[in-house]
Write an enzyme that holds these catalytic residues in place. Structure first.
Site, mmCIF file in Angstrom:
data_model
loop_
_atom_site.group_PDB
_atom_site.id
_atom_site.type_symbol
_atom_site.label_atom_id
_atom_site.label_comp_id
_atom_site.label_asym_id
_atom_site.label_seq_id
_atom_site.Cartn_x
_atom_site.Cartn_y
_atom_site.Cartn_z
ATOM 1 N N HIS A 1 -3.313 5.895 -1.745
ATOM 2 C CA HIS A 1 -3.407 4.983 -2.885
ATOM 3 C C HIS A 1 -2.255 5.209 -3.860
ATOM 4 O O HIS A 1 -1.663 6.284 -3.895
ATOM 5 C CB HIS A 1 -4.743 5.184 -3.603
ATOM 6 C CG HIS A 1 -5.927 5.102 -2.699
ATOM 7 N ND1 HIS A 1 -6.546 6.218 -2.174
ATOM 8 C CD2 HIS A 1 -6.595 4.028 -2.206
ATOM 9 C CE1 HIS A 1 -7.553 5.837 -1.397
ATOM 10 N NE2 HIS A 1 -7.604 4.518 -1.407
ATOM 11 N N SER B 1 -10.677 0.045 -1.885
ATOM 12 C CA SER B 1 -10.401 1.124 -2.834
ATOM 13 C C SER B 1 -9.211 0.834 -3.733
ATOM 14 O O SER B 1 -9.082 1.458 -4.801
ATOM 15 C CB SER B 1 -10.148 2.431 -2.073
ATOM 16 O OG SER B 1 -9.090 2.284 -1.138
ATOM 17 N N ASP C 1 -2.416 9.951 -3.647
ATOM 18 C CA ASP C 1 -3.081 10.877 -2.726
ATOM 19 C C ASP C 1 -2.687 10.660 -1.275
ATOM 20 O O ASP C 1 -3.379 11.122 -0.369
ATOM 21 C CB ASP C 1 -4.598 10.759 -2.874
ATOM 22 C CG ASP C 1 -5.097 9.338 -2.606
ATOM 23 O OD1 ASP C 1 -4.274 8.463 -2.272
ATOM 24 O OD2 ASP C 1 -6.315 9.098 -2.747
#
Length: 380
Positions: A345, A39, A342
């Protein structure tokens, strides 16, 4: 990090890098980027396979969800911009993709090692590094077969003129960390670095010659892990980061660096570059105000407030009923002041600073100043 090191990195961010733009080669050695990751570098692959993205992700740059686990651009986006290339199209995205300048195989929640569980059980992506490599092999086969007939594909000689980037391994380290502890995780880490090295060698056989591997971030500073991983106050350093977990990350990074050194020696005509993004992120977490930020270990998008603003019961953008009330994990109004987006990240602001350090080349082993290879473009 010592105050001297802090000053050095500050000089790189605020003085050296603006000077680099315009003082480099007129053309770029790299005509494409092929990225492998999770991610931290997924530009839409996961949500192409499993559509479910929502705001406030993408709010800063794209003004809408854009398949990225951030408020805006990722490191891989900034690298592409700096090299004068378009954003990478996800390999899994069937609509609107253009692969003339590379492809992105990264997906959210990917691991280096093949997962022994399902996405719907533990949330781990099925697109591990082995799968991503197989996708790359298929891509090359299709390019070779197409010749110049498909305008959305690169020429067949692109593979030796490309930058191959890796930003993967965090999920191998953290996905089962709370359950089995540091010692349990460390048993598998030699296999992780060996798989990365083996992947580089396979890509070399496909024609690749420049490989850049970003190391593992200081997860002991991440708001999510500060909330979820077992620790006591004695394990926190002066900046609020967990010492034991960060030390374990350093051990992994040293193993990765040593393995890449061995890989470099076996591929004499290739550039195999280890990038110490860990040190850059650690500096940002520890001294955010020194780099134009305000908050280190506090998430911009989350719920709960306090020093971390993270609650695992309600992730960024979600709304849930908790204790008889409806709560929403909303985004802050100023993500440009945060390191963490968040809780898991980085923000676009942090990603930009990390990219500056990468482009400078001084955080790479061996040193790899991009301005000697490319006419660097502004990434503002």
């Amino acid at each position: 990090m010592s105050s001297r090191a802090s000053i050095n990195i500050l000089v790189i961010f605020t003085v050296v890098l603006p000077w680099l733009v315009g003082l480099s080669h007129s053309e770029c050695d790299f005509k494409a980027i092929f990225n492998f990751g999770d991610s931290n570098s997924d530009t839409g692959g996961f949500y192409a396979a499993f559509p479910a993205e929502s705001g406030p992700y993408g709010m800063t740059y794209f003004n809408k969800p854009a398949g990225r686990a951030s408020d805006g651009r990722l490191i891989i986006d900034f690298l592409a911009q700096a090299l004068g290339l378009p954003f990478l199209s996800p390999y899994l995205q069937s609509i609107g993709s253009d692969y003339k300048h590379g492809a992105n195989y990264a997906t959210l929640a990917s691991t280096v090692l093949l997962p022994n569980t399902s996405l719907f059980v533990t949330g781990i992506s099925p697109f591990s590094l082995v799968i991503q490599l197989n996708q790359m092999k298929q891509f090359k086969t299709k390019v070779d077969e197409a010749g110049q007939q498909d305008t959305r594909l690169p020429s067949s000689d692109i593979f030796g003129k490309s930058l191959y980037t890796f930003y993967i391994g965090q999920n191998d380290f953290t996905s089962n960390l709370a359950a089995i502890g540091i010692g349990g995780v460390q048993e598998d880490l030699p296999q992780v670095v060996s798989q990365i090295a083996a992947t580089i060698k396979e890509l070399y056989n496909l024609g690749g010659r420049t490989f850049m591997v970003l190391n593992l971030a200081p997860v002991g500073c991440y708001p999510s892990f500060l909330v979820e991983l077992p620790h006591d106050s004695s394990d926190l350093d002066d900046f609020g980061c967990m010492v034991s977990y960060n030390n374990a990350v350093v051990d992994y990074n040293n193993m990765l660096k040593q393995t890449l050194t061995q890989t470099r020696q076996s591929l004499s005509d290739a550039s195999v570059i280890y990038v110490d993004t860990h040190s850059v992120l650690l500096e940002l977490f520890q001294h955010p105000t020194s780099h134009g930020l305000q908050y280190g270990t506090k998430a911009c998008c989350g719920y709960g407030g306090g020093e971390y603003n993270f609650d695992p019961k309600v992730y960024c953008g979600n709304t849930k009923d908790i204790n008889g009330g409806t709560v929403t994990a909303a985004a802050c109004n100023d993500p440009n002041n945060y390191v963490s987006w968040d809780g898991i990240h980085a923000t676009e602001a942090a990603n930009k600073l990390i990219t500056y350090a990468i482009l400078n080349g001084s955080y790479s082993d061996p040193p790899f100043p991009f301005q000697e290879r490319c006419n660097l473009q502004p990434i503002g």
